[in-house]
Design a protein around this motif. Structure first.
Motif, PDB file in Angstrom:
ATOM      1  N   UNK A  18       0.841  -1.192   0.000  1.00  0.00           N
ATOM      2  CA  UNK A  18       0.000   0.000   0.000  1.00  0.00           C
ATOM      3  C   UNK A  18       0.877   1.244   0.000  1.00  0.00           C
ATOM      4  N   UNK A  19       0.236   2.388  -0.299  1.00  0.00           N
ATOM      5  CA  UNK A  19       0.951   3.655  -0.320  1.00  0.00           C
ATOM      6  C   UNK A  19       0.607   4.444   0.936  1.00  0.00           C
ATOM      7  N   UNK A  20       1.604   4.662   1.756  1.00  0.00           N
ATOM      8  CA  UNK A  20       1.426   5.440   2.973  1.00  0.00           C
ATOM      9  C   UNK A  20       2.793   5.928   3.439  1.00  0.00           C
ATOM     10  N   UNK A  21       2.832   7.129   3.962  1.00  0.00           N
ATOM     11  CA  UNK A  21       4.089   7.705   4.415  1.00  0.00           C
ATOM     12  C   UNK A  21       4.268   7.561   5.927  1.00  0.00           C
ATOM     13  N   UNK A  22       3.515   6.646   6.528  1.00  0.00           N
ATOM     14  CA  UNK A  22       3.668   6.388   7.962  1.00  0.00           C
ATOM     15  C   UNK A  22       3.535   4.898   8.249  1.00  0.00           C
ATOM     16  N   UNK A  23       4.339   4.426   9.198  1.00  0.00           N
ATOM     17  CA  UNK A  23       4.215   3.047   9.668  1.00  0.00           C
ATOM     18  C   UNK A  23       4.177   3.058  11.199  1.00  0.00           C
ATOM     19  N   UNK A  24       3.433   2.129  11.790  1.00  0.00           N
ATOM     20  CA  UNK A  24       3.439   2.008  13.247  1.00  0.00           C
ATOM     21  C   UNK A  24       4.635   1.171  13.663  1.00  0.00           C
ATOM     22  N   UNK A  25       4.814   0.961  14.955  1.00  0.00           N
ATOM     23  CA  UNK A  25       5.881   0.057  15.391  1.00  0.00           C
ATOM     24  C   UNK A  25       5.523  -1.356  14.942  1.00  0.00           C
ATOM     25  N   UNK A  26       6.527  -2.176  14.675  1.00  0.00           N
ATOM     26  CA  UNK A  26       6.281  -3.538  14.201  1.00  0.00           C
ATOM     27  C   UNK A  26       7.525  -4.391  14.359  1.00  0.00           C
ATOM     28  N   UNK A  27       7.317  -5.698  14.247  1.00  0.00           N
ATOM     29  CA  UNK A  27       8.424  -6.648  14.194  1.00  0.00           C
ATOM     30  C   UNK A  27       8.483  -7.160  12.758  1.00  0.00           C
ATOM     31  N   UNK A  28       9.672  -7.144  12.168  1.00  0.00           N
ATOM     32  CA  UNK A  28       9.861  -7.667  10.816  1.00  0.00           C
ATOM     33  C   UNK A  28      11.032  -8.631  10.846  1.00  0.00           C
ATOM     34  N   UNK A  29      10.801  -9.870  10.390  1.00  0.00           N
ATOM     35  CA  UNK A  29      11.856 -10.870  10.407  1.00  0.00           C
ATOM     36  C   UNK A  29      11.549 -12.004   9.449  1.00  0.00           C
ATOM     37  N   UNK A  30      12.575 -12.770   9.144  1.00  0.00           N
ATOM     38  CA  UNK A  30      12.398 -13.943   8.289  1.00  0.00           C
ATOM     39  C   UNK A  30      11.679 -15.037   9.066  1.00  0.00           C
ATOM     40  N   UNK A  31      11.039 -15.930   8.353  1.00  0.00           N
ATOM     41  CA  UNK A  31      10.315 -17.029   9.001  1.00  0.00           C
ATOM     42  C   UNK A  31      11.291 -18.158   9.303  1.00  0.00           C
ATOM     43  N   UNK A  32      12.122 -17.935  10.319  1.00  0.00           N
ATOM     44  CA  UNK A  32      13.145 -18.886  10.728  1.00  0.00           C
ATOM     45  C   UNK A  32      13.003 -19.172  12.225  1.00  0.00           C
ATOM     46  N   UNK A  33      13.583 -20.260  12.710  1.00  0.00           N
ATOM     47  CA  UNK A  33      13.557 -20.539  14.154  1.00  0.00           C
ATOM     48  C   UNK A  33      14.168 -19.369  14.923  1.00  0.00           C
ATOM     49  N   UNK A  34      13.542 -19.002  16.020  1.00  0.00           N
ATOM     50  CA  UNK A  34      14.003 -17.858  16.802  1.00  0.00           C
ATOM     51  C   UNK A  34      15.069 -18.250  17.814  1.00  0.00           C
ATOM     52  N   UNK A  35      16.085 -17.415  17.925  1.00  0.00           N
ATOM     53  CA  UNK A  35      17.097 -17.571  18.973  1.00  0.00           C
ATOM     54  C   UNK A  35      16.598 -16.801  20.187  1.00  0.00           C
ATOM     55  N   UNK A  36      16.510 -17.457  21.342  1.00  0.00           N
ATOM     56  CA  UNK A  36      15.924 -16.844  22.522  1.00  0.00           C
ATOM     57  C   UNK A  36      16.672 -15.578  22.946  1.00  0.00           C
ATOM     58  N   UNK A  37      17.981 -15.540  22.778  1.00  0.00           N
ATOM     59  CA  UNK A  37      18.747 -14.381  23.220  1.00  0.00           C
ATOM     60  C   UNK A  37      18.584 -13.194  22.265  1.00  0.00           C
ATOM     61  N   UNK A  38      18.560 -13.463  20.977  1.00  0.00           N
ATOM     62  CA  UNK A  38      18.314 -12.401  19.998  1.00  0.00           C
ATOM     63  C   UNK A  38      16.900 -11.856  20.187  1.00  0.00           C
TER      64      UNK A  38
END
Length: 220
Positions: free
Chosen positions: A112-132
């Motif tokens: 979509x076209x918008x010049x604002x974004x809210x806070x968010x989490x963006x990441x690859x769909x991979x197993x998560x490291x608990x410390x990261x």
């Protein structure tokens, strides 16, 4: 450049600033007095985040579920690391953005076209490291508690922090911007310290468990 809403200089020995989240004072002796409410929030933050993370130490994906239930969008997308690199961001928690960076993220992530974004989490769909994940979760929780250092201008300066090793770059910042930048650095440092403390506790617990299995004393 001086911030538009920066308060007037009270007197020749003290400069006050406010970034909308907290307030501090710079005296002629370069001492900083932090807002009592900010200190209280920091103490509460450490206690609450530690409790949540330790409860999900074996299931870091639960932390993302917690984030989503709290109203922050979580986006998993292929090549997230490369996508974010164009706006000098890394996978994990992304603070709100505006302008062309927001437009870019909206086009790629939300179509979509918008010049604002809210806070968010963006990441690859991979197993998560608990410390990261714990590091990013700590920063997100700090933001949600409205601790200083997360306004857009400060975060942009934070991404360029090493540029300010050049005295000429420092001179481009106002006192308010410098102090806000210090707050952003402090928030990141707190998140790192949290992860280091967590890892030490987990290592100690693992050693204690191993001793118990071997029938040795559990004293560490």
């Amino acid at each position: 450049m001086q911030e538009k809403n920066a308060p007037k200089l009270p007197d020749k020995n003290m400069y006050s600033y406010s970034n909308g989240l907290s307030s501090s004072h710079i005296t002629s002796f370069a001492t900083v007095s932090f807002d009592i409410k900010t200190k209280e929030k920091m103490q509460k933050l450490k206690s609450v985040v530690k409790k949540i993370v330790k409860k999900n130490i074996k299931t870091p994906e639960k932390l993302l579920e917690y984030v989503e239930k709290s109203g922050t969008r979580v986006i998993k997308i292929a090549h997230a690391d490369k996508i974010l690199s164009y706006v000098k961001e890394q996978e994990g928690f992304i603070t709100p953005k505006s302008g062309f960076e927001a437009l870019y993220l909206n086009l790629v992530l939300n179509k979509k076209i918008s010049f604002k974004t809210p806070e968010m989490f963006v990441l690859r769909d991979l197993p998560l490291n608990i410390y990261v994940m714990s590091h990013q979760f700590h920063k997100w929780y700090s933001y949600k508690m409205k601790l200083p250092g997360y306004d857009e201008t400060t975060q942009e300066n934070f991404k360029r922090v090493f540029e300010f090793a050049d005295p000429k770059k420092v001179q481009e910042l106002s006192y308010a911007q410098i102090m806000s930048l210090k707050e952003a650095i402090r928030r990141d440092s707190e998140a790192i310290d949290f992860v280091l403390e967590l890892s030490k506790e987990q290592e100690s617990s693992a050693k204690t468990l191993e001793k118990i299995k071997k029938g040795e004393s559990a004293t560490v």
